[in-house]
Design a protein around this motif. Structure first.
Motif, PDB file in Angstrom:
ATOM      1  N   THR A  31     -14.550   1.112   8.247  1.00  0.00           N
ATOM      2  CA  THR A  31     -15.589   0.498   7.413  1.00  0.00           C
ATOM      3  C   THR A  31     -15.623  -1.020   7.648  1.00  0.00           C
ATOM      4  OG1 THR A  31     -13.999   0.695   5.597  1.00  0.00           O
ATOM      5  CG2 THR A  31     -15.869   2.207   5.591  1.00  0.00           C
ATOM      6  N   GLY A  32     -14.456  -1.616   7.965  1.00  0.00           N
ATOM      7  CA  GLY A  32     -14.435  -3.055   8.274  1.00  0.00           C
ATOM      8  C   GLY A  32     -15.287  -3.347   9.507  1.00  0.00           C
ATOM      9  N   LEU A  35     -18.965  -3.008   8.671  1.00  0.00           N
ATOM     10  CA  LEU A  35     -19.463  -4.167   7.922  1.00  0.00           C
ATOM     11  C   LEU A  35     -19.606  -5.377   8.844  1.00  0.00           C
ATOM     12  CD1 LEU A  35     -17.380  -3.742   4.644  1.00  0.00           C
ATOM     13  CD2 LEU A  35     -19.848  -3.485   4.860  1.00  0.00           C
ATOM     14  N   ARG A  36     -18.651  -5.557   9.773  1.00  0.00           N
ATOM     15  CA  ARG A  36     -18.759  -6.691  10.711  1.00  0.00           C
ATOM     16  C   ARG A  36     -19.990  -6.537  11.612  1.00  0.00           C
ATOM     17  NH1 ARG A  36     -13.236  -6.723   9.826  1.00  0.00           N
ATOM     18  NH2 ARG A  36     -12.864  -4.975  11.228  1.00  0.00           N
ATOM     19  N   MET A  53     -16.544 -10.666   2.313  1.00  0.00           N
ATOM     20  CA  MET A  53     -15.444 -10.485   3.272  1.00  0.00           C
ATOM     21  C   MET A  53     -14.720 -11.796   3.542  1.00  0.00           C
ATOM     22  SD  MET A  53     -17.489  -7.958   5.777  1.00  0.00           S
ATOM     23  CE  MET A  53     -16.268  -7.612   7.019  1.00  0.00           C
ATOM     24  N   ASN A  57     -12.517 -10.311  -0.627  1.00  0.00           N
ATOM     25  CA  ASN A  57     -12.783  -9.364  -1.717  1.00  0.00           C
ATOM     26  C   ASN A  57     -13.384  -8.073  -1.175  1.00  0.00           C
ATOM     27  OD1 ASN A  57     -11.833 -11.104  -3.715  1.00  0.00           O
ATOM     28  ND2 ASN A  57     -13.770 -12.224  -3.718  1.00  0.00           N
ATOM     29  N   LEU A  58     -13.654  -7.119  -2.082  1.00  0.00           N
ATOM     30  CA  LEU A  58     -14.157  -5.814  -1.644  1.00  0.00           C
ATOM     31  C   LEU A  58     -15.659  -5.673  -1.896  1.00  0.00           C
ATOM     32  CD1 LEU A  58     -11.368  -3.327  -2.854  1.00  0.00           C
ATOM     33  CD2 LEU A  58     -11.632  -4.403  -0.619  1.00  0.00           C
ATOM     34  N   VAL A  59     -16.334  -5.067  -0.956  1.00  0.00           N
ATOM     35  CA  VAL A  59     -17.745  -4.717  -1.110  1.00  0.00           C
ATOM     36  C   VAL A  59     -17.813  -3.588  -2.157  1.00  0.00           C
ATOM     37  CG1 VAL A  59     -19.714  -3.724   0.155  1.00  0.00           C
ATOM     38  CG2 VAL A  59     -18.236  -5.430   1.257  1.00  0.00           C
ATOM     39  N   MET A  64     -20.289   1.208  -0.457  1.00  0.00           N
ATOM     40  CA  MET A  64     -19.374   1.813   0.516  1.00  0.00           C
ATOM     41  C   MET A  64     -19.561   3.324   0.570  1.00  0.00           C
ATOM     42  SD  MET A  64     -18.087  -0.818   1.790  1.00  0.00           S
ATOM     43  CE  MET A  64     -17.328   0.130   3.069  1.00  0.00           C
ATOM     44  N   GLY A  85      -9.635   2.159   6.639  1.00  0.00           N
ATOM     45  CA  GLY A  85     -10.178   1.131   5.736  1.00  0.00           C
ATOM     46  C   GLY A  85     -10.995   1.709   4.600  1.00  0.00           C
ATOM     47  N   PHE A  86     -11.080   3.002   4.527  1.00  0.00           N
ATOM     48  CA  PHE A  86     -11.767   3.703   3.416  1.00  0.00           C
ATOM     49  C   PHE A  86     -10.982   4.972   3.133  1.00  0.00           C
ATOM     50  CE2 PHE A  86     -14.583   6.574   1.309  1.00  0.00           C
ATOM     51  CZ  PHE A  86     -15.413   5.785   0.553  1.00  0.00           C
ATOM     52  N   ARG A  88     -10.553   2.446  -0.386  1.00  0.00           N
ATOM     53  CA  ARG A  88      -9.763   1.259  -0.719  1.00  0.00           C
ATOM     54  C   ARG A  88      -9.602   1.079  -2.219  1.00  0.00           C
ATOM     55  NH1 ARG A  88     -10.651  -1.882   4.265  1.00  0.00           N
ATOM     56  NH2 ARG A  88      -9.493  -3.810   4.200  1.00  0.00           N
ATOM     57  N   GLN A  92     -13.347   5.000  -4.876  1.00  0.00           N
ATOM     58  CA  GLN A  92     -13.718   5.468  -3.528  1.00  0.00           C
ATOM     59  C   GLN A  92     -12.968   6.750  -3.162  1.00  0.00           C
ATOM     60  OE1 GLN A  92     -13.290   2.299  -0.610  1.00  0.00           O
ATOM     61  NE2 GLN A  92     -14.647   0.930  -1.733  1.00  0.00           N
ATOM     62  N   ARG A 160     -10.211 -13.840  13.758  1.00  0.00           N
ATOM     63  CA  ARG A 160     -11.178 -13.290  12.809  1.00  0.00           C
ATOM     64  C   ARG A 160     -11.352 -14.270  11.659  1.00  0.00           C
ATOM     65  NH1 ARG A 160      -9.974  -7.110  10.966  1.00  0.00           N
ATOM     66  NH2 ARG A 160     -10.334  -7.972   8.922  1.00  0.00           N
ATOM     67  N   ASP A 162     -11.694 -13.866   8.579  1.00  0.00           N
ATOM     68  CA  ASP A 162     -10.927 -13.600   7.358  1.00  0.00           C
ATOM     69  C   ASP A 162      -9.421 -13.559   7.632  1.00  0.00           C
ATOM     70  OD1 ASP A 162     -11.013 -11.218   8.737  1.00  0.00           O
ATOM     71  OD2 ASP A 162     -11.577  -9.970   7.024  1.00  0.00           O
ATOM     72  N   ARG A 171      -6.474 -10.991   0.358  1.00  0.00           N
ATOM     73  CA  ARG A 171      -6.619  -9.604   0.840  1.00  0.00           C
ATOM     74  C   ARG A 171      -5.372  -8.793   0.508  1.00  0.00           C
ATOM     75  NH1 ARG A 171      -7.566 -10.782   6.777  1.00  0.00           N
ATOM     76  NH2 ARG A 171      -7.635  -8.556   7.155  1.00  0.00           N
TER      77      ARG A 171
HETATM   78  P1  AMP Z   1     -10.787  -4.451   7.420  1.00  0.00           P
HETATM   79  O1  AMP Z   1     -11.296  -4.712   8.792  1.00  0.00           O
HETATM   80  O2  AMP Z   1     -10.559  -2.984   7.140  1.00  0.00           O
HETATM   81  O3  AMP Z   1      -9.590  -5.294   7.064  1.00  0.00           O
HETATM   82  O4  AMP Z   1     -11.960  -4.881   6.406  1.00  0.00           O
HETATM   83  C1  AMP Z   1     -12.446  -6.210   6.370  1.00  0.00           C
HETATM   84  C2  AMP Z   1     -13.171  -6.479   5.047  1.00  0.00           C
HETATM   85  O5  AMP Z   1     -14.292  -5.582   4.922  1.00  0.00           O
HETATM   86  C3  AMP Z   1     -12.347  -6.241   3.789  1.00  0.00           C
HETATM   87  O6  AMP Z   1     -11.531  -7.356   3.462  1.00  0.00           O
HETATM   88  C4  AMP Z   1     -13.453  -6.000   2.751  1.00  0.00           C
HETATM   89  O7  AMP Z   1     -14.063  -7.214   2.388  1.00  0.00           O
HETATM   90  C5  AMP Z   1     -14.473  -5.198   3.554  1.00  0.00           C
HETATM   91  N1  AMP Z   1     -14.224  -3.732   3.452  1.00  0.00           N
HETATM   92  C6  AMP Z   1     -13.823  -2.899   4.459  1.00  0.00           C
HETATM   93  N2  AMP Z   1     -13.689  -1.634   4.026  1.00  0.00           N
HETATM   94  C7  AMP Z   1     -14.001  -1.660   2.702  1.00  0.00           C
HETATM   95  C8  AMP Z   1     -14.033  -0.681   1.668  1.00  0.00           C
HETATM   96  N3  AMP Z   1     -13.702   0.593   1.893  1.00  0.00           N
HETATM   97  N4  AMP Z   1     -14.404  -1.072   0.418  1.00  0.00           N
HETATM   98  C9  AMP Z   1     -14.752  -2.361   0.172  1.00  0.00           C
HETATM   99  N5  AMP Z   1     -14.723  -3.333   1.081  1.00  0.00           N
HETATM  100  C10 AMP Z   1     -14.365  -3.004   2.347  1.00  0.00           C
END
Ligand code: AMP
Length: 212
Positions: A31-32, A35-36, A53, A57-59, A64, A85-86, A88, A92, A160, A162, A171
């Motif tokens: 999911t990350g 979103l990217r 991001m 914080n979380l979306v 999601m 990543g899901f 989280r 969810q 990255r 973040d 995080r």
């Molecule tokens: P990751 O690459 O998995 O570390 O995700 C990067 C960022 O994407 C996280 O810090 C969140 O802001 C957002 N994100 C990814 N997956 C989720 C999720 N399942 N629920 C909410 N936010 C998410």
């Protein structure tokens, strides 16, 4: 095989999921990464997601769930998937359980990648991607030759957005408060497997495959 990968940021979920995807021919659904991609596409949603991001914080759970239901409906996910990543949050996890129950395709396992806090910090603050090849490197753990290979070829070692210390510490906090409770959630359902994720990529992969 339908699996969820659990673990703090920097625990190596993405790296291990990619290896398993190549071996078993099932998609890694990150999911990350999704979103990217939305951020890179510059959509309105992408712009909103970027702000969240960048702060670590979380979306929102509803967004999601929409993203994941659509993705799991695609043909390549019908024979299995690795969720990276899901879920989280507990919401969810419940939503995913309901979705998979309604499809009659429950999870086989939730695998926790277990690593100490100080290793996580080094993995996250040291993480870089080669701008030429996309290869994941780490200024603390990769060999000098690997790092030079990228820069000598004219590439840059990109961090990255973040992966700065302030966002990382948020995080990790968010992980502890919102995601760690999922360990009990899956333990209660007898789906939890724990992997010692401190070690080389290949060592951890061997433990991961043995746990499955
Ligand atoms: P990751 O690459 O998995 O570390 O995700 C990067 C960022 O994407 C996280 O810090 C969140 O802001 C957002 N994100 C990814 N997956 C989720 C999720 N399942 N629920 C909410 N936010 C998410």
């Amino acid at each position: 095989m339908r699996i969820v990968l659990l673990g703090a940021p920097g625990s190596g979920k993405g790296t291990q999921a990619k290896k398993l995807m190549a071996d078993r021919n099932i998609p890694q659904i990150s999911t990350g990464d999704m979103l990217r991609e939305a951020v890179a596409a510059g959509t309105r949603f992408g712009q909103q997601a970027k702000t969240i991001m960048d702060a670590g914080n979380l979306v929102s759970d509803d967004i999601m769930l929409g993203i994941i239901s659509e993705r799991l409906g695609k043909p390549d996910a019908q024979d299995g998937f690795i969720l990276d990543g899901f879920p989280r949050t507990e919401k969810q996890a419940h939503d995913l359980e309901e979705l998979l129950d309604s499809l009659g395709t429950p999870l086989d396992a939730a695998v926790l990648m277990d690593v100490d806090f100080d290793v996580l910090m080094k993995r996250l603050t040291g993480r870089r991607t080669c701008s030429l090849t996309g290869k994941l490197l780490n200024v603390y753990f990769s060999s000098q030759e690997e790092l030079d290979e990228c820069t000598n070829a004219g590439g840059e070692l990109i961090q990255r957005e973040d992966d700065n210390e302030e966002t990382i510490s948020n995080r990790l906090d968010v992980y502890r408060k919102q995601t760690e409770p999922l360990v009990d959630f899956y333990r209660d359902r007898e789906r939890l497997r724990t992997v010692d994720a401190d070690g080389s990529i290949d060592e951890v992969y061997e433990r991961f495959v043995n746990a499955l």
